[in-house]
Motif scaffolding. Structure first.
Motif, PDB file in Angstrom:
ATOM      1  N   THR A   1       0.795  -1.237   0.000  1.00 58.30           N
ATOM      2  CA  THR A   1       0.000   0.000   0.000  1.00 58.30           C
ATOM      3  C   THR A   1       0.824   1.283   0.000  1.00 58.30           C
ATOM      4  O   THR A   1       0.257   2.366  -0.162  1.00 58.30           O
ATOM      5  CB  THR A   1      -0.929   0.035   1.230  1.00 58.30           C
ATOM      6  OG1 THR A   1      -0.134  -0.105   2.432  1.00 58.30           O
ATOM      7  CG2 THR A   1      -1.944  -1.102   1.179  1.00 58.30           C
ATOM      8  N   GLU A   2       2.139   1.187   0.154  1.00 58.03           N
ATOM      9  CA  GLU A   2       2.948   2.392   0.319  1.00 58.03           C
ATOM     10  C   GLU A   2       2.812   3.352  -0.858  1.00 58.03           C
ATOM     11  O   GLU A   2       2.801   4.570  -0.694  1.00 58.03           O
ATOM     12  CB  GLU A   2       4.421   2.006   0.508  1.00 58.03           C
ATOM     13  CG  GLU A   2       5.247   3.081   1.204  1.00 58.03           C
ATOM     14  CD  GLU A   2       4.797   3.339   2.637  1.00 58.03           C
ATOM     15  OE1 GLU A   2       5.019   4.466   3.116  1.00 58.03           O
ATOM     16  OE2 GLU A   2       4.227   2.434   3.269  1.00 58.03           O
ATOM     17  N   ARG A   3       2.669   2.824  -2.049  1.00 58.71           N
ATOM     18  CA  ARG A   3       2.607   3.688  -3.234  1.00 58.71           C
ATOM     19  C   ARG A   3       1.297   4.478  -3.323  1.00 58.71           C
ATOM     20  O   ARG A   3       1.179   5.370  -4.161  1.00 58.71           O
ATOM     21  CB  ARG A   3       2.802   2.864  -4.513  1.00 58.71           C
ATOM     22  CG  ARG A   3       1.680   1.892  -4.848  1.00 58.71           C
ATOM     23  CD  ARG A   3       2.121   0.947  -5.951  1.00 58.71           C
ATOM     24  NE  ARG A   3       1.073   0.023  -6.360  1.00 58.71           N
ATOM     25  CZ  ARG A   3       0.360   0.163  -7.474  1.00 58.71           C
ATOM     26  NH1 ARG A   3       0.590   1.176  -8.289  1.00 58.71           N
ATOM     27  NH2 ARG A   3      -0.569  -0.726  -7.787  1.00 58.71           N
ATOM     28  N   PHE A   4       0.330   4.162  -2.477  1.00 62.48           N
ATOM     29  CA  PHE A   4      -0.936   4.890  -2.474  1.00 62.48           C
ATOM     30  C   PHE A   4      -0.967   6.023  -1.441  1.00 62.48           C
ATOM     31  O   PHE A   4      -1.971   6.731  -1.337  1.00 62.48           O
ATOM     32  CB  PHE A   4      -2.100   3.931  -2.193  1.00 62.48           C
ATOM     33  CG  PHE A   4      -2.133   2.739  -3.115  1.00 62.48           C
ATOM     34  CD1 PHE A   4      -2.192   2.907  -4.483  1.00 62.48           C
ATOM     35  CD2 PHE A   4      -2.101   1.450  -2.605  1.00 62.48           C
ATOM     36  CE1 PHE A   4      -2.228   1.810  -5.338  1.00 62.48           C
ATOM     37  CE2 PHE A   4      -2.141   0.352  -3.437  1.00 62.48           C
ATOM     38  CZ  PHE A   4      -2.199   0.530  -4.812  1.00 62.48           C
ATOM     39  N   GLY A   5       0.100   6.187  -0.686  1.00 65.17           N
ATOM     40  CA  GLY A   5       0.141   7.203   0.358  1.00 65.17           C
ATOM     41  C   GLY A   5       0.537   8.569  -0.185  1.00 65.17           C
ATOM     42  O   GLY A   5       1.202   8.690  -1.224  1.00 65.17           O
ATOM     43  N   TRP A   6       0.153   9.618   0.527  1.00 62.32           N
ATOM     44  CA  TRP A   6       0.479  10.977   0.104  1.00 62.32           C
ATOM     45  C   TRP A   6       1.975  11.242  -0.033  1.00 62.32           C
ATOM     46  O   TRP A   6       2.394  11.936  -0.974  1.00 62.32           O
ATOM     47  CB  TRP A   6      -0.154  11.982   1.048  1.00 62.32           C
ATOM     48  CG  TRP A   6      -1.535  12.397   0.638  1.00 62.32           C
ATOM     49  CD1 TRP A   6      -2.707  12.168   1.302  1.00 62.32           C
ATOM     50  CD2 TRP A   6      -1.909  13.134  -0.541  1.00 62.32           C
ATOM     51  NE1 TRP A   6      -3.777  12.691   0.605  1.00 62.32           N
ATOM     52  CE2 TRP A   6      -3.321  13.301  -0.525  1.00 62.32           C
ATOM     53  CE3 TRP A   6      -1.186  13.661  -1.621  1.00 62.32           C
ATOM     54  CZ2 TRP A   6      -4.000  13.972  -1.535  1.00 62.32           C
ATOM     55  CZ3 TRP A   6      -1.870  14.327  -2.624  1.00 62.32           C
ATOM     56  CH2 TRP A   6      -3.256  14.475  -2.584  1.00 62.32           C
ATOM     57  N   PRO A   7       2.826  10.732   0.858  1.00 59.57           N
ATOM     58  CA  PRO A   7       4.260  11.013   0.681  1.00 59.57           C
ATOM     59  C   PRO A   7       4.794  10.564  -0.674  1.00 59.57           C
ATOM     60  O   PRO A   7       5.658  11.227  -1.254  1.00 59.57           O
ATOM     61  CB  PRO A   7       4.904  10.226   1.836  1.00 59.57           C
ATOM     62  CG  PRO A   7       3.840  10.186   2.884  1.00 59.57           C
ATOM     63  CD  PRO A   7       2.554  10.035   2.130  1.00 59.57           C
TER      64      PRO A   7
END
Length: 380
Positions: free
Chosen positions: A343-349
């Motif tokens: 899921t990291e690629r879906f985060g705002w950062p």
């Protein structure tokens, strides 16, 4: 610092979270004009003149912006036509249009007036300077719908170049999500039978009827499970939700909407498997939130889902119940590191730089992301 005017006629749910995250992660001077999330049809028809009237109430010196960002509930063609008459308005202001959804691809439950709202989306795309879609699936269905819409015109009206014009100024930008810090996800719920999560809107396009049929078949086969049913409900709730409460009362850990986002995430952390049977999905924030909380996804191999997760998490329609049963028997829960990796690629950062480029650096607009290049190639 550049000034951005945010226009949202349906300020609730994912639309609200999107704008809150944008303002937190993309530095700019923002002004928000918004209406509550209700009566979407009237919002599409009348929000543009309402926004212009609100802008006229401000001093002329405060009416100049570098960019406007609006959702597809705004009639951009009307907005643009009215703004040129506003004293102090900067005629060079870029209007950026974000499609969370598009009216050319929704199931035609309101077929009598569906073309009206499709036309508003189409005209908005023509009038906007730049467009972003939340998924390639959303973009593809919109462009395909535009082609079909134009073909329905009389033979004297031939507009073959317009879809290409829309496509060339479009890109794919996932809506960012603010994920919480890692929490301890291994609670007492995981000591027993696996927990199935349904956290979608309680509407027919999410196909809850098929979900109920699958649960009934799993129970007939003797497959053990517990159940969390969350998600927002509206006035017309599909009858199958009453059946869920009646048939699976002994298995239910939770049933109903959770107004507190913190409590909602804590509830997801009790789950093992998040399931979708949707007939319609432009993105999939609910699924991503559940995966981040540790639920293994079980999703149809269509709609936007293949963009979000690999094939091991997707099922073919004819084998759905068998795949569902096997996932439960395999004790499906994700570990913390795997959940974050998925899921990291879906985060705002991760996504904020692409939004900064789109909204604040128009001269770099041709330097599109790899996802956009894939999109442009896929819909040519």
């Amino acid at each position: 610092m550049k000034r951005i005017l945010l226009l949202e006629p349906y300020y609730g749910g994912s639309h609200r979270h999107f704008l809150e995250g944008l303002q937190q992660h993309v530095p700019a001077q923002y002004e928000l004009l918004a209406l509550p999330a209700r009566k979407w049809k009237m919002r599409m028809q009348l929000s543009a003149p309402w926004f212009v009237e609100q802008l006229k109430k401000q001093p002329p010196a405060e009416r100049s912006f570098d960019a406007v960002l609006c959702s597809s509930y705004v009639d951009v063609a009307v907005l643009r036509a009215l703004l040129v008459k506003v004293s102090g308005w900067n005629s060079e202001t870029r209007i950026c249009l974000y499609f969370h959804e598009n009216q050319l691809a929704y199931p035609e439950r309101h077929a009598a007036d569906s073309r009206q709202f499709a036309a508003i989306n189409f005209h908005s795309a023509l009038a906007a300077d730049s467009i972003a879609f939340n998924s390639a699936y959303n973009a593809q269905t919109f462009l395909d719908g535009c082609r079909k819409y134009l073909k329905s015109a009389a033979s004297e009206i031939s507009l073959p170049a317009l879809v290409g014009e829309i496509q060339r100024k479009s890109r794919i930008l996932f809506p960012g999500i603010d994920f919480p810090e890692r929490t301890h996800r291994h609670g007492t719920a995981h000591a027993g039978s696996p927990v199935v999560v349904w956290n979608h809107r309680w509407e027919h396009d999410k196909n809850p009827e098929r979900f109920v049929l699958a649960l009934t078949e799993l129970e007939r086969r003797g497959v053990d499970f517990r159940l969390i049913v969350a998600g927002e409900s509206f006035r017309d709730v599909p009858a199958c939700f009453a059946r869920i409460r009646e048939l699976f009362a002994a298995r239910l850990l939770h049933f109903g909407y959770v107004p507190s986002y913190r409590e909602y995430l804590a509830l997801l952390a009790q789950g093992d498997l998040v399931v979708s049977t949707a007939q319609h999905e432009f993105y999939g924030i609910a699924v991503i939130e559940a995966v981040r909380a540790g639920c293994r996804p079980l999703l149809p191999n269509r709609l936007s889902y293949p963009e979000l997760f690999d094939g091991e998490f997707l099922y073919d329609e004819e084998g759905f119940v068998d795949t569902f049963a096997q996932a439960l028997l395999n004790k499906p829960r994700l570990g913390d590191e795997e959940a974050e990796k998925l899921t990291e690629r879906f985060g705002w950062p991760r996504l904020a730089p692409a939004y900064r480029e789109w909204l604040l650096s128009p001269d770099l607009s041709s330097d599109v992301s790899s996802a956009t290049k894939m999109f442009v190639g896929s819909v040519a």
